[in-house]
Design a protein around this motif. Structure first.
Motif, PDB file in Angstrom:
ATOM      1  N   HIS A 147       0.738  -1.296   0.202  1.00 16.75           N
ATOM      2  CA  HIS A 147       0.058  -0.025  -0.059  1.00 16.75           C
ATOM      3  C   HIS A 147       0.802   1.322  -0.040  1.00 16.75           C
ATOM      4  CE1 HIS A 147      -3.232  -2.684   0.699  1.00 16.75           C
ATOM      5  NE2 HIS A 147      -2.894  -3.070   1.909  1.00 16.75           N
ATOM      6  N   ARG A 149       1.576   4.439  -1.928  1.00 18.31           N
ATOM      7  CA  ARG A 149       0.873   4.967  -3.212  1.00 18.31           C
ATOM      8  C   ARG A 149       2.079   5.376  -3.938  1.00 18.31           C
ATOM      9  NH1 ARG A 149      -3.693   8.129  -4.449  1.00 18.31           N
ATOM     10  NH2 ARG A 149      -2.125   9.856  -4.175  1.00 18.31           N
TER      11      ARG A 149
ATOM     12  N   SER C   8      -0.258  15.650  -0.275  1.00 24.11           N
ATOM     13  CA  SER C   8      -0.219  14.649   0.783  1.00 24.11           C
ATOM     14  C   SER C   8      -1.555  14.160   1.382  1.00 24.11           C
ATOM     15  CB  SER C   8       0.461  15.095   2.017  1.00 24.11           C
ATOM     16  OG  SER C   8      -0.164  16.285   2.606  1.00 24.11           O
ATOM     17  N   VAL C   9      -2.553  14.536   0.257  1.00 24.88           N
ATOM     18  CA  VAL C   9      -3.991  14.116   0.409  1.00 24.88           C
ATOM     19  C   VAL C   9      -3.676  12.479   0.419  1.00 24.88           C
ATOM     20  CG1 VAL C   9      -6.174  13.745  -0.754  1.00 24.88           C
ATOM     21  CG2 VAL C   9      -5.043  15.718  -0.586  1.00 24.88           C
ATOM     22  N   THR C  14      -1.926   6.186   3.151  1.00 27.47           N
ATOM     23  CA  THR C  14      -1.024   5.021   2.280  1.00 27.47           C
ATOM     24  C   THR C  14       0.190   5.128   2.426  1.00 27.47           C
ATOM     25  OG1 THR C  14      -1.460   6.173   0.460  1.00 27.47           O
ATOM     26  CG2 THR C  14      -3.093   4.508   0.791  1.00 27.47           C
ATOM     27  N   GLY C  15       0.624   6.565   3.253  1.00 22.96           N
ATOM     28  CA  GLY C  15       2.015   6.816   3.354  1.00 22.96           C
ATOM     29  C   GLY C  15       2.651   6.875   1.866  1.00 22.96           C
ATOM     30  N   ALA C  16       2.054   7.667   1.155  1.00 22.28           N
ATOM     31  CA  ALA C  16       2.469   7.678  -0.320  1.00 22.28           C
ATOM     32  C   ALA C  16       3.533   8.892  -0.954  1.00 22.28           C
ATOM     33  CB  ALA C  16       1.231   7.762  -1.442  1.00 22.28           C
ATOM     34  N   ILE C  17       3.219   9.904  -0.302  1.00 23.35           N
ATOM     35  CA  ILE C  17       4.183  10.812  -0.918  1.00 23.35           C
ATOM     36  C   ILE C  17       5.517  11.016  -0.516  1.00 23.35           C
ATOM     37  CG2 ILE C  17       2.724  12.937  -1.915  1.00 23.35           C
ATOM     38  CD1 ILE C  17       3.304  12.354   2.017  1.00 23.35           C
ATOM     39  N   PRO C  18       6.337  11.301  -1.308  1.00 21.96           N
ATOM     40  CA  PRO C  18       7.907  11.333  -1.030  1.00 21.96           C
ATOM     41  C   PRO C  18       7.768  12.867  -0.505  1.00 21.96           C
ATOM     42  CG  PRO C  18       7.615  11.355  -3.288  1.00 21.96           C
ATOM     43  CD  PRO C  18       6.311  11.152  -2.832  1.00 21.96           C
ATOM     44  N   ARG C  19       8.441  13.011   0.557  1.00 24.84           N
ATOM     45  CA  ARG C  19       8.422  14.583   1.414  1.00 24.84           C
ATOM     46  C   ARG C  19       9.110  15.384   0.429  1.00 24.84           C
ATOM     47  NH1 ARG C  19      11.316  14.232   6.707  1.00 24.84           N
ATOM     48  NH2 ARG C  19      11.564  11.757   6.570  1.00 24.84           N
ATOM     49  N   THR C  20      10.069  15.121  -0.209  1.00 20.70           N
ATOM     50  CA  THR C  20      10.526  16.359  -0.978  1.00 20.70           C
ATOM     51  C   THR C  20      10.025  16.480  -2.528  1.00 20.70           C
ATOM     52  OG1 THR C  20      12.344  14.627  -1.428  1.00 20.70           O
ATOM     53  CG2 THR C  20      12.861  16.491   0.063  1.00 20.70           C
ATOM     54  N   GLY C  21       8.844  16.149  -2.800  1.00 18.46           N
ATOM     55  CA  GLY C  21       8.431  16.109  -3.997  1.00 18.46           C
ATOM     56  C   GLY C  21       9.166  15.185  -5.027  1.00 18.46           C
TER      57      GLY C  21
END
Lengths: 291, 301, 345, 286
Positions: A147, A149, C8-9, C14-21
């Motif tokens: 999971h 994303r 970061s919606v 889901t813990g998806a976004i890389p923090r630095t874009g």
């Protein structure tokens, strides 16, 4: 997911019999006899504070004890292999494919200089002999399965660019890449936020249900273990104080220390306010005895 | 801390060696059996009862020249280390607390000192500024000072960022209080280690300059100068360089031993090495006692 | 807040976004940053270094008059000579002029004989660079070899032998090593020539045989420092959790060493290599004097003693440029190998 | 218009009004605390919970003067405005010891080279009011207060257990008789046995006049000690109320998710499906 009722359990994948662990440097015994049996699809929990020997026991099962520390007695049988008789090469063959692990502080278990995707892909390439493209596809599928994303974006990140929860997912992906039989989760959710911890625990539970993965869940928090496990070992100072079905330990703890772990939640935790007496009728009565 | 250092055998050996060197430095010229500048026997004589270390190409007694050269070699080394300590450590500590401008400038100056080709610059500086021992000491001291700057700065930085300093700040502590109460005790051990190391390095550099004839005038005896003249007569006296070399090595080695001892006493390393033997013995004993025999070859840990 | 919130919606779910874009812009920025940081350090170092060099000349109070005219100089002659060399102008004008000259590739004329310094340095630089370059190569090869061996056999006898050896070698002053090498290999065994230099045009072996002893003598310090730092770096890298992580994933010892440990453990050794380069150039003075080589080290020493300021300055400036360039290379290599180390600091 | 302020004993131990904090400058400026307002009465124990990066520590650091809030923010400690103090005024204010702070990890918050007695005495030494003997007495009293053997005062932190060290840290905070004690994850670094003991100690402190601001990511430990809880989510105060009410009847989706995620012994915690629904509610649309 909190159900302790899992379907029929499969064959034994891991068996520990009176395992003792010795520190040759200080010349003392660190773990005094741990025994348990883990079946396919089963979950064993180990509760105890740091220094209780729970992590050492896991290391012994992985064949990765620190220098000067050795298994000094008992037997560890992993998928029919006697662990004591395994050569380093055989261990390398078993790790990843038969047994794997995730730990606290996931960032430190990934190489800081290599993009995370590459580190997972490396496992598939080396151990499964896949081509670069195949391994890359496999890695992205694994990321999907845990999971994460936008797996493509995560693939290109360095460990320091990801959050703790995401790193733990990456580590889990690398740990299950070769579809091992046993996964050890050693304080795997301790450093995470509560909401993220719940997600990771949910993920582990679903992996187990889906693939028949056997789990060893290690935590200092009885509640974490109680959520996932059928059987619990309570350890302190290298000794197993109490061992049995989770339900028995929660509702009828025999040992002083187990009661302390329960009191931590009941007197100084959420349970103090949770008015769901229906959930735990016996517990309310027992509480009087612990005080 | 000092007591812990003295408990280590290596530190005691180092101190004995240093006491010997100090003795030579203070009393060397008085002990010299001959005038170090005077031709007392035949040229290039082999060691004998009259001339323990033999004589040089001008027939001067080598032992006397070595003893007479001790103050100029050792004392100037001590001064070099002193200059480096003051010039390096104080700005190093200040760079953490002073303004950002001071910090930036001092860091760049230190970077520059490190980037300068050390010996060439020392030679150039000494020779251009009057070719004396004082110029040599200042030049070398300045060029060695970055070590102290860096060590002092990093020790201070790690203290300054620590929570106990933040706790003191929250209790209303001033910078002065923090330096006195919390910083000193952390900065002193690494500085002591650097000082011991620098004393060793300093002697080598000073001897190197003397070897090149920089900072001293020819007849004056120095350890480096003696070595330089020995070089020309290697076919006749291949053993000659051993005497000054031995003294230089003893001094440098003693300072290095001392540095290591302080490092160990400050408690960072070495424990697993020390313990390995004991662990092996313990293991053997345990296995023998239990009769439990397995030989799991261990992986690299 | 807004931008990252938009990305970061569902991030929490889901813990998806890389923090630095992500994306190409990010990568370009990273590359630019990895180049900009070393430059922001080395440009000031270059200017400060040249400034110190020029200041040294000014402080020395030496003048071409003293060199060319001797004691018999008349005040008029001295003034004329000073004017010819531009020494009658204010300090900063002279400095700016000198810097401008440097950027055009000229080092001015020697005070001793009026010959362009660049001409005087030409042949000598070849000698010095040959020795320093070979010493660097020896230092890197043997330093890495010993360092890797010691780390692989950590706490075993090989490790202890290498550790003891490198400690002793690092304590040995270079002139002692030089003298010992001459005494053994030139005077004693007569295998190699003791002194002198032969240009490579006259054959590889004559050139190389004259270089071996000086280069080895010069490299001792580098070998032992690189070996020690590499050992420390590798041993501490072996203690890192990511090694356990790789073991748990089932990777073998070789792959872990070459793929994971070496890469991270090489940092301290690389840094020390950057620091050693000035020492190699500086050590040339001593080595050239011992081995009778007419390189730029001896040239600098002689010029300094006689007071030929432009010649000394030229040697120093060349050294500074070499050091700065070498460190830039080391720095970029470091950042490429260990990208995580380049953040912060 | 003269401002009428309550001071002294009856003023709130802490009154935060319209607190805004920005990090960074120019275009990269980011609001990390957004219009946060709350009060803590004397002797009241209030918890602040939120995930990593929600801004809970930033609130504490603003109260302590370690972070400069945006203009218009107000932070009053025992009736005294502390925003906008000069460095000198701030130091004087800190020396009064009205607010004290306890760090998460006592291992790092105590100087390893000082005896723990010296560390506990440091705030009094800085005040410079009491004599040596009086300070020694005060240290002994404070050791007893946190149930530590006063004989331990001569030991170094390395010679104490983690739980003992945290008691020392609390003793250091209590020695100036603060009106407000801020605890930032005070039990997260401890094992179960010590966690229970420290929580017990904090619960006992509630009967004294010191107000507690208990910051944690773990609702469980906060719930055991506080009577009121504030829920912080991405720099905003999304919910506040009696702790019992927060736990039993959380309103904001984040609070509900938080309560539902907290590991409990009972089987009563909400299941995965519910949690996923809450996540979607919290972050509508993908």
């Amino acid at each position: 997911m909190t159900s302790t009722s899992t379907g029929p359990l499969g064959d034994v994948v891991l068996e520990l019999n009176e395992v003792t662990i010795h520190d040759d440097l200080a010349d003392n015994e660190l773990v005094h006899g741990v025994s348990f049996t883990l079946r396919r699809g089963g979950v064993v929990g180990i509760v105890g504070e740091s220094g209780s020997g729970k992590s050492l026991t896991c290391r012994a099962v992985l064949g990765l004890l620190p220098q000067h520390i050795e298994v000094s007695g008992g037997t560890i049988e992993l998928l029919g292999h006697n662990a004591a008789a395994l050569t380093p090469k055989q261990w390398t063959g078993l790790r990843g494919t038969s047994i794997s692990a995730v730990f606290q502080d996931p960032a430190s278990y990934l190489n800081p200089s290599i993009r995370v995707g590459k580190q997972v892909q490396e496992v598939l390439r080396v151990k499964k002999g896949q081509s670069r493209a195949e391994a890359r596809r496999g890695t992205l599928e694994l990321f999907e399965a845990v999971h994460l994303r936008d797996p493509e974006a995560v693939y290109r990140q360095y460990p320091h660019e990801l959050s703790g929860g995401m790193l733990q997912r990456v580590l889990i992906a690398s740990a299950i890449a070769l579809e091992p039989d046993v996964l050890i989760a050693d304080e795997a959710t301790t450093a995470l936020d509560v909401t993220v911890q719940a997600e990771i625990l949910d993920l582990l539970a679903s992996l187990r249900a889906r693939t028949g993965l056997a789990l060893i869940v290690v935590s200092h928090d009885l509640a974490v273990v109680a959520q996932l496990c059928d059987e619990v070992l309570v350890m302190k100072d290298g000794a197993v104080l109490e061992q049995g079905a989770t339900r028995d330990i929660l509702y009828a703890p025999q040992h002083e220390y187990s009661r302390l772990l329960i009191a931590e939640h009941e007197q100084y935790g959420l349970e103090r306010y949770l008015d769901s007496p229906a959930a735990l009728p016996e517990l309310r009565e027992e509480e009087l005895d612990y005080a | 801390m000092i007591k812990t250092v003295l408990k280590l055998p290596s530190a005691r050996i180092a101190l004995v060696m240093l006491a010997f060197i100090a003795f030579i430095t203070v009393f060397g010229p008085l002990l010299a059996p001959y005038d170090p500048l005077e031709n007392t026997a035949q040229n290039l004589a082999a060691p004998s009862a009259a001339h323990w270390f033999g004589t040089d190409y001008l027939g001067r007694d080598v032992l006397s020249r070595i003893l007479a050269g001790a103050p100029l070699s050792v004392a100037s080394t001590v001064l070099v280390a002193g200059i480096a300590l003051v010039v390096g450590a104080i700005p190093g500590i200040l760079s953490v607390y002073a303004t950002a401008v001071f910090e930036w400038i001092s860091l760049r100056v230190v970077d520059t000192f490190i980037a300068l080709p050390f010996l060439v610059f020392a030679v150039a500086m000494t020779a251009l500024l009057g070719n004396g021992m004082v110029q040599a000491m200042i030049a070398v001291g300045l060029l060695v000072s970055p070590l102290f700057y860096r060590v002092a700065r990093s020790a201070t930085l790690s203290v300054a960022r620590s929570q106990y300093v933040e706790a003191a700040v929250l209790a209303g502590a001033t910078t002065g209080w923090i330096v006195r109460t919390h910083v000193w005790s952390k900065v002193l051990p690494p500085i002591a280690i650097s000082l011991a190391t620098t004393l060793g390095v300093g002697l080598v550099v000073i001897s190197s300059l003397q070897f090149l004839g920089i900072g001293v005038q020819p007849p004056t005896p120095t350890w480096g100068g003696i070595l330089a003249s020995d070089l020309g007569y290697l076919p006749q006296q291949p053993y000659a360089p051993l005497f000054p070399t031995a003294l230089i090595l003893v001094t440098v080695l003693a300072f290095n031993l001392l540095a290591d001892a302080i490092r160990d006493a400050a408690g960072e390393s070495g424990r697993s090495l020390v313990g390995a033997k004991a662990a092996k013995a313990n293991r053997a004993r345990r296995l023998a006692a239990s009769g439990y025999s397995l030989t799991p070859s261990k992986e690299h840990a | 807040m807004t931008a990252s919130a938009a990305v970061s919606v569902r991030g929490i779910a889901t813990g998806a976004i890389p923090r630095t874009g992500g994306g190409a812009g990010h990568r370009v920025r990273r590359v630019l940053l990895s180049i900009a940081r070393p430059i922001s350090i080395f440009v000031p170092v270059f200017f400060l270094g040249t400034f110190f060099t020029f200041l040294l000349g000014a402080l020395s109070g030496r003048s071409p008059a003293a060199l060319q005219l001797g004691d018999a100089a008349t005040p008029e002659a001295v003034a004329a000579l000073n004017q010819q060399f531009g020494l009658d102008r204010p300090f900063f004008v002279q400095y700016a002029d000198w810097l401008g000259q440097l950027f055009r590739g000229s080092f001015g004329n020697s005070w001793a004989n009026g010959v362009p310094v660049a001409t005087l340095l030409g042949d000598r630089a070849v000698v010095s660079l040959s020795v320093a370059g070979l010493a660097l190569v020896i230092g890197v090869i043997f330093g890495f070899l010993f360092g890797v061996l010691a780390a692989q056999f950590h706490t075993r006898w090989i490790d202890r032998a290498i550790t003891t050896g490198t400690t002793v070698f690092s304590v040995l002053p270079p002139f002692v090593v030089g003298i010992a090498l001459i005494a053994v290999f030139a005077v004693g065994l007569r295998w190699l020539p003791a002194v002198g230099f032969v240009p490579i045009q006259l054959g590889f072996w004559p050139w190389f045989s004259h270089l071996i002893l000086p280069a080895v003598a010069l490299s001792f310090d580098t070998v032992s420092d690189v070996a020690r730092q590499l050992r420390t770096g590798l041993v501490s890298a072996y203690r890192e959790n990511y090694v356990t992580g790789a073991q748990v994933r089932g990777l073998g010892p070789q792959r872990i060493f070459f793929g994971h440990v070496l890469r991270n453990g090489v940092g301290p050794a690389l840094s020390v290599l950057g620091l050693k380069f000035p020492a190699l150039l500086g050590g040339a003075v001593l080595i050239e004097s011992i081995f009778g080589l007419s390189g730029y080290g001896t040239f600098a020493a002689q010029s300094a003693v006689t007071g030929d300021v432009p010649s000394v300055q030229a040697v120093l400036v060349i050294s500074i440029v070499l050091v700065v360039v070498f460190n830039l290379i080391v720095n970029v290599a470091h950042n490429r190998l260990i990208p995580s180390a380049s953040r912060g600091v | 218009m003269p401002e009428i302020t309550e001071t002294g004993e009856r003023a709130p131990a802490l009154a935060v009004a319209g607190l805004n904090v920005d990090f960074g400058r120019g275009r990269s400026r980011k609001r990390v605390i957004d219009e946060v307002s709350f009060e803590i009465a004397p002797g009241e124990a209030v918890g602040v919970i939120g995930e990593t990066g929600s801004g809970k520590s930033t609130i504490a650091r603003s109260v302590l003067g370690l972070v400069r809030p945006a203009a218009g923010s107000s932070v009053r400690v025992a009736g005294r405005e502390v925003t906008g103090l000069s460095a000198r005024e701030l130091r004087a204010h800190r020396r009064t010891g009205l607010v004290q702070y306890v760090f998460q990890d006592p291992q790092r918050s105590l100087d390893q080279d000082l005896t723990v007695g010296h560390s506990v005495a440091e705030p009094l030494l800085l005040q410079g009011v009491l004599g040596r003997a009086e300070i020694r007495d005060a240290v002994r009293r404070e050791f007893e207060e946190v149930q530590l053997d006063p004989a331990l005062a001569g030991r170094f932190p390395a010679e104490l257990s983690g739980g003992q060290r945290q008691r020392v840290a609390i003793a250091r905070a209590l020695i100036t008789k603060p009106r407000l004690l801020i605890l930032d994850e005070p039990v997260s670094a401890l094992d179960s046995a010590n966690r229970v003991k420290i929580l017990e100690l904090l619960a006992r402190l509630r009967s004294s006049q010191v107000a507690l601001l208990f910051i944690s990511h773990d609702l469980g430990s906060v719930a055991g000690v506080t009577e009121r809880t504030l829920v912080l989510y991405r720099g905003q105060l999304v919910e506040s109320g009696a702790t019992a009410q927060i736990v039993n009847a959380p309103e904001h989706p984040y609070t509900r998710l938080l309560v539902g995620s907290a590991p409990t012994l009972s089987a009563g915690s909400i299941d995965r499906v519910r949690r996923n629904e809450l996540r979607d509610e919290l972050h509508p649309a993908g």
